[in-house]
Write an enzyme that holds these catalytic residues in place. Structure first.
Site, short mmCIF file in Angstrom:
data_model
loop_
_atom_site.label_atom_id
_atom_site.label_comp_id
_atom_site.label_asym_id
_atom_site.label_seq_id
_atom_site.Cartn_x
_atom_site.Cartn_y
_atom_site.Cartn_z
N VAL A 82 0.88 -1.18 0.00
CA VAL A 82 0.00 0.00 0.00
C VAL A 82 0.91 1.23 0.00
O VAL A 82 1.73 1.40 0.90
CB VAL A 82 -0.94 0.01 1.22
N HIS A 89 -7.21 7.52 0.78
CA HIS A 89 -7.45 6.10 0.49
C HIS A 89 -6.41 5.21 1.16
O HIS A 89 -6.73 4.17 1.73
CB HIS A 89 -7.42 5.89 -1.03
N1 INI Z 1 -4.50 -1.64 -2.85
C1 INI Z 1 -3.23 -1.94 -2.51
O1 INI Z 1 -2.91 -3.10 -2.24
N2 INI Z 1 -2.29 -0.94 -2.47
C2 INI Z 1 -2.59 0.35 -2.76
O2 INI Z 1 -1.66 1.21 -2.70
C3 INI Z 1 -3.93 0.69 -3.13
N3 INI Z 1 -4.26 2.05 -3.46
O3 INI Z 1 -3.42 2.94 -3.32
O4 INI Z 1 -5.38 2.33 -3.87
C4 INI Z 1 -4.86 -0.36 -3.16
N4 INI Z 1 -6.17 -0.13 -3.50
C5 INI Z 1 -7.08 -1.18 -3.87
C6 INI Z 1 -7.73 -1.84 -2.68
O5 INI Z 1 -6.84 -2.71 -2.02
C7 INI Z 1 -8.97 -2.64 -3.10
O6 INI Z 1 -8.58 -3.66 -4.00
C8 INI Z 1 -10.04 -1.77 -3.73
O7 INI Z 1 -10.36 -0.69 -2.85
C9 INI Z 1 -11.34 -2.61 -3.99
O8 INI Z 1 -11.87 -3.13 -2.78
#
Ligand code: INI
Length: 156
Positions: A82, A89
């Site tokens: 992440v 977010h």
């Molecule tokens: N998911 C990640 O694993 N890392 C990230 O940095 C990230 N960002 O930045 O948006 C991210 N978003 C997707 C999230 O994990 C879900 O798959 C999505 O919100 C759908 O539920």
């Protein structure tokens, strides 16, 4: 004094899963490689290693719950990345992922580790995915290997 501490040896029959949040896959692919390499180097049999892919770190606790319920695994290693962006977010995803892995892991009765990177920049993530600061996927795998042996010592 009796000291209980897990060793880093696998017997070769342990069934282990890696759960990988694919988002930022350039980073998470490296974490999976690190985890797989650590598993094999410590005596694991690759045919006993499953890779479970989910869209992102947010989905890891859901797949972890299913994997625990399946009772197929002796231990589970979670990896993901992440990386902070311009919106809040990051905070929601990293908090839910960390909390979810800890909550499910604690109730699971098996070793569960958290190798999900939470970084401010892509450079920090690269450093932790097989360069300057090691490979957090490998560290997360070594952690469950040690905990597996510790649980045995504790009479699980
Ligand atoms: N998911 C990640 O694993 N890392 C990230 O940095 C990230 N960002 O930045 O948006 C991210 N978003 C997707 C999230 O994990 C879900 O798959 C999505 O919100 C759908 O539920």
């Amino acid at each position: 004094m009796n000291i209980l501490e897990g060793k880093l040896n696998l017997k070769g029959n342990e069934k282990v899963a890696i759960i990988n949040g694919r988002f930022n896959h350039i980073i998470t692919d490296r974490l999976v490689e690190g985890a797989k390499d650590a598993f094999i180097r410590h005596g694991g049999d690759e045919s006993n290693l499953d890779l479970i892919l989910v869209p992102g770190a947010f989905e890891i606790p859901f797949a972890l719950t299913k994997a625990v319920e399946s009772k197929k695994y002796d231990a589970i290693c979670c990896v993901g990345a992440v990386i902070r962006g311009a919106t809040p977010h990051f905070d929601y995803i990293s908090a839910e992922s960390t909390k979810g892995i800890a909550t499910v892991g604690m109730k699971s009765g098996i070793p569960v580790s958290n190798g999900v990177l939470t970084t401010d920049t892509i450079e920090q993530a690269i450093e932790r995915a097989g360069s300057k600061a090691g490979n957090k996927g490998a560290e997360a795998m070594v952690t469950i290997i040690e905990m597996l042996d510790l649980y045995k010592e504790m009479g699980k």
